[in-house]
Design a protein around this motif. Structure first.
Motif, short mmCIF file in Angstrom:
data_model
loop_
_atom_site.label_atom_id
_atom_site.label_comp_id
_atom_site.label_asym_id
_atom_site.label_seq_id
_atom_site.Cartn_x
_atom_site.Cartn_y
_atom_site.Cartn_z
N VAL A 78 -20.09 -11.96 -1.66
CA VAL A 78 -18.87 -12.72 -1.97
C VAL A 78 -17.89 -11.71 -2.56
O VAL A 78 -18.23 -10.98 -3.49
CB VAL A 78 -19.15 -13.84 -2.98
N VAL A 79 -16.68 -11.68 -2.02
CA VAL A 79 -15.71 -10.69 -2.51
C VAL A 79 -14.53 -11.38 -3.20
O VAL A 79 -14.04 -12.42 -2.77
CB VAL A 79 -15.20 -9.78 -1.37
N SER A 80 -14.15 -10.76 -4.30
CA SER A 80 -12.90 -11.12 -4.97
C SER A 80 -11.97 -9.92 -4.81
O SER A 80 -12.03 -8.96 -5.59
CB SER A 80 -13.17 -11.43 -6.44
N PHE A 81 -11.13 -10.00 -3.77
CA PHE A 81 -10.24 -8.86 -3.50
C PHE A 81 -9.22 -8.68 -4.63
O PHE A 81 -8.70 -9.66 -5.16
CB PHE A 81 -9.50 -9.04 -2.17
N ALA A 82 -8.96 -7.42 -4.91
CA ALA A 82 -8.06 -7.09 -6.02
C ALA A 82 -6.66 -7.67 -5.83
O ALA A 82 -6.04 -8.14 -6.78
CB ALA A 82 -7.96 -5.57 -6.16
N GLU A 83 -6.19 -7.67 -4.58
CA GLU A 83 -4.75 -7.94 -4.42
C GLU A 83 -4.44 -8.31 -2.97
O GLU A 83 -4.95 -7.69 -2.04
CB GLU A 83 -3.96 -6.68 -4.79
N GLU A 84 -3.58 -9.32 -2.82
CA GLU A 84 -3.09 -9.68 -1.49
C GLU A 84 -1.61 -9.99 -1.48
O GLU A 84 -0.94 -9.81 -0.49
CB GLU A 84 -3.87 -10.90 -0.96
N GLU A 85 -1.07 -10.45 -2.61
CA GLU A 85 0.25 -11.07 -2.61
C GLU A 85 1.44 -10.10 -2.62
O GLU A 85 2.56 -10.49 -2.28
CB GLU A 85 0.40 -12.03 -3.81
N GLY A 86 1.25 -8.88 -3.09
CA GLY A 86 2.40 -7.97 -3.21
C GLY A 86 3.36 -8.37 -4.31
O GLY A 86 4.54 -8.07 -4.25
N SER A 87 2.84 -9.03 -5.36
CA SER A 87 3.75 -9.57 -6.38
C SER A 87 4.08 -8.59 -7.50
O SER A 87 5.14 -8.68 -8.09
CB SER A 87 3.14 -10.82 -7.02
N ARG A 88 3.14 -7.67 -7.80
CA ARG A 88 3.47 -6.72 -8.86
C ARG A 88 4.09 -5.45 -8.28
O ARG A 88 5.12 -4.99 -8.75
CB ARG A 88 2.22 -6.37 -9.68
N PHE A 89 3.44 -4.88 -7.29
CA PHE A 89 3.95 -3.67 -6.65
C PHE A 89 4.41 -4.04 -5.24
O PHE A 89 3.88 -4.98 -4.64
CB PHE A 89 2.85 -2.60 -6.59
N PRO A 90 5.37 -3.30 -4.71
CA PRO A 90 5.86 -3.66 -3.37
C PRO A 90 4.90 -3.22 -2.27
O PRO A 90 5.24 -2.45 -1.38
CB PRO A 90 7.21 -2.92 -3.29
N ILE A 91 3.68 -3.73 -2.35
CA ILE A 91 2.67 -3.46 -1.33
C ILE A 91 1.72 -4.66 -1.36
O ILE A 91 1.38 -5.15 -2.44
CB ILE A 91 1.93 -2.13 -1.61
N ALA A 92 1.36 -5.15 -0.19
CA ALA A 92 0.47 -6.32 -0.12
C ALA A 92 -0.84 -5.92 0.54
O ALA A 92 -0.94 -4.84 1.13
CB ALA A 92 1.15 -7.44 0.65
N TYR A 93 -1.87 -6.75 0.40
CA TYR A 93 -3.20 -6.49 0.97
C TYR A 93 -3.82 -5.22 0.40
O TYR A 93 -4.52 -4.50 1.11
CB TYR A 93 -3.14 -6.39 2.51
N TRP A 94 -3.53 -4.94 -0.86
CA TRP A 94 -4.05 -3.72 -1.47
C TRP A 94 -5.58 -3.75 -1.56
O TRP A 94 -6.26 -2.74 -1.34
CB TRP A 94 -3.43 -3.54 -2.86
N GLY A 95 -6.12 -4.93 -1.87
CA GLY A 95 -7.57 -5.04 -1.98
C GLY A 95 -8.25 -4.96 -0.63
O GLY A 95 -9.01 -4.03 -0.33
#
Lengths: 423, 423
Positions: free
Chosen positions: A128-145
């Motif tokens: 089961v994975v909890s990806f670090a990041e998908e939304e691009g809300s803090r840094f201008p990059i999405a799908y970071w996780g």
């Protein structure tokens, strides 16, 4: 084969409890402002730690990779078998609801926890994975996780100098929350058998169609453009209609025309002008300039391109006729990503066996699942979103619907990890 | 009878010199930023003092009223005869040009100065006025100068609590610049024979039509509305075109439709949407709300009302069909103001005798002249504005055109003040 599945009421209760607990990890404590959990922030780190201990309690072995993705592993009897992965992202937009991303993680936990209790260890490992990041809300990059897991990004070098609103770089934030260490486990996966993501629809189609499950066949491709039209900012009183170069009237014609074209093309094409800025933006001055965005999505790449070509030529035609200068700047282009046919068929069969009304559909939003088809078969399951609302504290899905999604996921994970011959 | 008129080149030179001198009284010294001279500001007060001494040097007796309007009087041989008044406003918008308002004052000065030298004292007194305020740029009130002269406003009680951007009230500013004293001359005039205002067109009609003089028959009536449309701010990817309540698409249809309707109605009707704000104004979210303004002008009150009724019913119809809530807030309504037929005819005759190509027209902008028809016959003369530009440092009118306007004004003042039988 459909396994015995967890009791719906109990599952609904468990999912609700976990979602509420996870939602408590948020910047700001006013529930009316919803959940804000930005990548590598203190509330984000606490949420990941909470999930890590929840995994441990459920008998999954938790571990973080260097990008901050959290995996909880249920070992398989065949230790060399590729991994069946499920989950979603733990980060949120600002003032989010408590379902987007979170639901896919906690439903994965509930499903795997049930399967372990009921059926013991699987043949193939499940994570089961909890990806670090998908939304691009803090840094201008999405799908970071998921991007780091799938090899789209490399945390060692990509995006590290991107800054948040406070001028903190992605690298600084990553290091400050304890990730980005050279000795940590690399993020990139090359050992996956399948990825299944359960998510809220974030649209109103399932609700309107009275379906309980959405089976994603394709995640749409997107094109975004910044358009600017420039005319002349003349006096609203002294400039006859025939002597105007009104950029806002031109933009209005474009917006009205694009909407009509999109309606003609029909589903699943969508075209949206969501942002507009006029200049000087004064009631008694004809707008000399207007900037607006165009967002176009389709599940078929050829049709997506064809529509965009048509839309842009319409913009040029309208601008030319109105003596407006125009500039078109493309700033986002992603291709449609089809999900695995085999997994989609399995999901459909499971819904039929569970007598759950379902709809095969495209996902008009991007999701972590779109990163995986180059690595392994990927599938996406939707549950309805009340009134289609998402990215809002009002985001809601009934517990009974949450349980249905988790039951479908449980059945899929069983087939993928417990059956001798996986789909 | 057309009198001897000042030599065009000399007049052009004199007007240019005075306009340049007056433009030097401005907040900010960067010429690229144009002229900023707000009501009761230090630069405004210096400009009025400069004009006062210029009047004195020209043989006119200057005096201020309690509102800060400056009058320069050339006494008449008949001391009880009503006054022939000419002039315009000394204030500017922020970052203005040097012609709007200023031209009418300095041309009045040049004309009266010439007449006095050439013909001595007139039968009826002539006054040149530098109105305190017309633009509404510092306080949210316009026509403060001419409005006080014409009895629309009373400086003792009206608007005194209105605040500027810095929180200074109109009363405080008035007192600080030395006006608003009980012992000062009251602003209201009841002794006028005629008012003639010379002004730049602030439009491109005269230039396009290759005319040198505009004769204003009517100053348009105006209606302004704030319109808001409210739909639903859904996800741009997951909401099919058929399930949208897109407030921006609705606004676009309205703007496009109003433009077409206005073009159908033809001149002199103009309708403008100059300001628009969308919410949340994000590229990938369907706009849930849009606010925009509608500005409609016409010289015929009945037609102005009829067009507005039609426009508002179109807005309602479009909103209803699109399932958008709408709110229409009227916030400005002025009636068309016809100028004096007799004075308009005189102006036309003067242009014919001077062989100046002219056009009878409506003024699409408001002017000080519109305050006067209830007090006395009023007339307005336009000269062309290069490319129709105004309220900008790029505002420009050729010196030769400035001189033509001043020559027509001189002839009018002669007829009004020097001839036994005035028009």
């Amino acid at each position: 084969m459909i396994p015995n599945l967890p009791e719906p009421n109990e599952t609904a209760h468990e999912l609700t409890r976990l979602l509420d607990e996870l939602a408590a990890y948020s910047d700001g404590t006013n529930p009316e402002e919803g959940v804000t959990r930005l990548l590598y922030s203190p509330s984000w780190l606490e949420a990941q730690r909470y999930l890590s201990s929840t995994m441990q309690a459920a008998g999954l072995a938790p571990r973080f990779d260097a990008a901050g993705n959290l995996y909880g592993r249920l070992a398989g009897r065949d230790p060399d078998a590729p991994v069946v992965l499920t989950g979603s992202h733990v980060d949120t937009v600002r003032n989010a609801g408590k379902y987007d991303g979170a639901y896919g993680i906690v439903a994965g936990l509930v499903a795997v926890s049930y399967l372990k209790k009921k059926y013991g260890d699987p043949i193939r490992p499940i994570e089961v994975v909890s990806f670090a990041e998908e939304e691009g809300s803090r840094f201008p990059i999405a799908y970071w996780g998921s991007g780091n897991a799938a090899g789209l990004y490399d945390w060692r070098q990509d995006g590290t100098e991107l800054k948040d609103e406070d001028g903190i770089s992605l690298r600084e934030a990553m290091l400050a929350s304890g990730f980005g260490g050279r000795e940590q486990e690399d993020a990139r996966r090359s050992d996956l058998a399948a990825f299944v993501e359960l998510h809220i629809e974030q649209g109103m189609v399932l609700e309107r169609m009275e379906k309980r499950i959405g089976i994603v066949e394709t995640i749409v491709g997107q094109r975004r453009y910044a358009i600017s039209l420039e005319g002349a900012a003349n006096h609203a009183g002294t400039t006859p209609m025939t002597m105007r170069q009104d950029a806002l009237a031109g933009a209005a014609e474009v917006i009205f025309r694009l909407e009509a074209l999109a309606a003609q093309w029909g589903e699943p094409l969508v075209a949206t002008v969501g942002k507009i800025e006029a200049s000087p933006n004064t009631p008694n001055v004809i707008a000399g300039g207007v900037a607006f965005t165009v967002d176009v999505r389709h599940s078929d790449e050829w049709k997506l391109n064809a529509f965009c070509d048509l839309a842009l030529s319409e913009i040029e035609r309208i601008a030319l006729r109105r003596r407006l200068r125009h500039r078109i700047t493309p700033w986002l282009a992603t291709k449609p990503v089809p999900m695995s046919h085999a997994l989609t068929r399995s999901t459909e069969r499971i819904c039929q066996e569970l007598v759950l009304p379902y709809r095969k559909m495209v996902s008009g939003a991007g999701h972590d699942a779109q990163l995986f088809p180059t690595l392994c078969p990927a599938a996406m399951i939707f549950v309805p979103s009340k009134a289609g609302i998402s990215h809002s504290p009002s985001e809601y899905t009934e517990p009974g619907l949450l349980a249905d999604g988790a039951r479908v996921l449980t059945a899929m994970l069983y087939e993928l990890a417990y059956e001798e011959k996986s789909t």
